[in-house]
Write a protein that holds these residues in place. Structure first.
Motif, PDB file in Angstrom:
ATOM      1  N   LEU A 157       0.821  -1.208   0.000  1.00 31.95           N
ATOM      2  CA  LEU A 157       0.000   0.000   0.000  1.00 31.95           C
ATOM      3  C   LEU A 157       0.855   1.257   0.000  1.00 31.95           C
ATOM      4  O   LEU A 157       0.581   2.216  -0.741  1.00 31.95           O
ATOM      5  N   ASP A 158       1.903   1.273   0.806  1.00 29.52           N
ATOM      6  CA  ASP A 158       2.763   2.457   0.877  1.00 29.52           C
ATOM      7  C   ASP A 158       3.504   2.679  -0.436  1.00 29.52           C
ATOM      8  O   ASP A 158       3.749   3.828  -0.838  1.00 29.52           O
ATOM      9  N   ARG A 159       3.860   1.597  -1.095  1.00 31.46           N
ATOM     10  CA  ARG A 159       4.580   1.718  -2.362  1.00 31.46           C
ATOM     11  C   ARG A 159       3.697   2.308  -3.453  1.00 31.46           C
ATOM     12  O   ARG A 159       4.157   3.074  -4.304  1.00 31.46           O
ATOM     13  N   VAL A 172      -8.864   1.692  -2.709  1.00 36.85           N
ATOM     14  CA  VAL A 172      -8.244   1.799  -1.392  1.00 36.85           C
ATOM     15  C   VAL A 172      -7.177   2.893  -1.410  1.00 36.85           C
ATOM     16  O   VAL A 172      -6.291   2.879  -2.276  1.00 36.85           O
ATOM     17  N   GLU A 173      -7.269   3.820  -0.464  1.00 44.47           N
ATOM     18  CA  GLU A 173      -6.241   4.846  -0.281  1.00 44.47           C
ATOM     19  C   GLU A 173      -5.326   4.388   0.850  1.00 44.47           C
ATOM     20  O   GLU A 173      -5.771   4.139   1.968  1.00 44.47           O
ATOM     21  N   ALA A 174      -4.039   4.290   0.580  1.00 49.55           N
ATOM     22  CA  ALA A 174      -3.094   3.791   1.582  1.00 49.55           C
ATOM     23  C   ALA A 174      -3.129   4.629   2.856  1.00 49.55           C
ATOM     24  O   ALA A 174      -3.012   4.097   3.966  1.00 49.55           O
ATOM     25  N   VAL A 227      -3.671  -2.349   9.493  1.00 46.75           N
ATOM     26  CA  VAL A 227      -3.504  -3.187   8.304  1.00 46.75           C
ATOM     27  C   VAL A 227      -4.074  -4.587   8.516  1.00 46.75           C
ATOM     28  O   VAL A 227      -4.687  -5.161   7.612  1.00 46.75           O
ATOM     29  N   GLU A 228      -3.864  -5.151   9.704  1.00 45.97           N
ATOM     30  CA  GLU A 228      -4.372  -6.497   9.948  1.00 45.97           C
ATOM     31  C   GLU A 228      -5.899  -6.535   9.878  1.00 45.97           C
ATOM     32  O   GLU A 228      -6.489  -7.467   9.327  1.00 45.97           O
ATOM     33  N   ALA A 229      -6.541  -5.493  10.424  1.00 43.90           N
ATOM     34  CA  ALA A 229      -8.002  -5.414  10.350  1.00 43.90           C
ATOM     35  C   ALA A 229      -8.449  -5.239   8.903  1.00 43.90           C
ATOM     36  O   ALA A 229      -9.448  -5.839   8.472  1.00 43.90           O
TER      37      ALA A 229
END
Length: 340
Positions: free
Chosen positions: A134-136, A156-158, A164-166
């Motif tokens: 996501l960050d990339r 999805v917006e990072a 993240v787990e949720a």
């Protein structure tokens, strides 16, 4: 081809299925939407819809999309319909290999050189890997691998993913196993509607040596994350150069010569890099020649076209007569290319 499109046995089976799933409220709604094109009373339109389902295999949405109420019997016979297309897919495409197209995870792996984006399988990725992905990318798309018509697709917006787990657990529970990098489309395509990737659906038949284009379509979003009818999107047909000559229309039958949100003219719009689209698909069609009848979804980026997915049971797209003045469907083109 046995029991080719239009076969009596298949029509009767189709009629039985339609009768079992008949939604009177939906039939009445579609009849009302078609009413402005004719002087027929609404009840007669309903009767005509049922007759066309039996005689020509028009699905009820087909009846509305292609203004069947205003067509003559001879004109109606020229339209390829969803049941006819489904029969072609079942007859022409290898039943085992078509599964690769039906599963976006398998498709991405097999057609990796054509898709132009990164992706991960959430069930096989831990929270750290998802966070890094996501960050990339900054922005991504969640998808249900075996979904149709855009169902289960979510942007999805990072920056909005804190836990993240949720996020991963929720996506897996919803069967959104596929996470893809967001496609940054060509500026000219983004100008049509910036909220969605505005794609092409190019329906092709590969005869073993030559790729034949049966239909080419420009799909455009209308404020949602996707350009499908189910997401409020619209489409218009393209000519052999990738140019739209007629207004687009959506699932309600509303038409748009100019995009209602962006103000960009749809009539006269030419898809950039269209010749490269055809070259790309000619290569892709040879990867699994045992699945020759495919509806390819293609996005245009600044550096060239990329394949979003291949549909082994493509939907059907044709001009809307009340908008285009074209009262002949694409069935003759399909017959000439495929030979049935």
């Amino acid at each position: 081809m046995s029991d080719a499109p239009g076969g009596l046995g298949r029509r009767l089976r189709y009629l039985a299925r339609r009768a079992a799933s008949l939604n009177p409220a939906n039939v009445w709604r579609i009849a009302g939407a078609a009413a402005p094109l004719t002087r027929k009373p609404r009840l007669l339109i309903v009767a005509d819809m049922l007759w066309c389902a039996v005689r020509y295999e028009f699905a009820f949405q087909d009846y509305l999309d292609w203004d069947v109420v205003m067509l003559t019997a001879a004109e109606r016979r020229t339209f390829i319909t969803h049941p006819k297309s489904n029969h072609l897919a079942m007859t022409l495409n290898d039943p085992q290999l078509r599964r690769i197209f039906a599963d976006k995870l398998q498709f991405n792996a097999r057609f990796a050189e054509f898709i132009g984006r990164d992706w991960i399988e959430l069930r096989a990725s831990d929270a750290d890997a998802v966070r890094a992905f996501l960050d990339r990318h900054g922005r991504a798309m969640l998808k249900v691998p075996d979904s149709l018509s855009g169902f289960g697709i979510e942007k999805v917006e990072a920056s909005e993913v804190v836990d993240v787990e949720a996020f991963r657990t929720r996506a897996i529970e919803r069967r959104q196993f596929l996470l893809e990098g967001y496609i940054v489309q060509h500026p000219e395509m983004a100008a049509l509607c910036p909220t969605s990737v505005n794609s092409l659906r190019v329906i092709t038949f590969f005869d073993g040596s030559e790729l034949k284009v049966l239909a080419s379509v420009l799909k455009i979003g209308n404020g949602g994350d996707i350009d499908n009818f189910s997401g409020g999107g619209m489409y218009t047909m393209l000519d052999d150069t990738g140019t739209a000559h007629f207004a687009a229309f959506d699932g309600t039958g509303a038409t748009y010569a100019v995009h209602p949100l962006s103000g960009v003219s749809i009539v006269g719009f030419t898809v950039p890099l269209y010749a490269e689209v055809l070259t790309l698909l000619d290569r892709a069609a040879r990867v699994i020649p045992e699945v020759p009848y495919v509806g390819w979804d293609v996005a245009i980026t600044a550096t060239g076209p990329v394949i979003i997915e291949g549909n082994p049971n493509s939907g059907v797209y044709q001009s809307k007569p009340s908008v285009s003045g074209i009262r002949e469907g694409l069935l003759p083109r399909y017959r000439a290319a495929i030979g049935f």
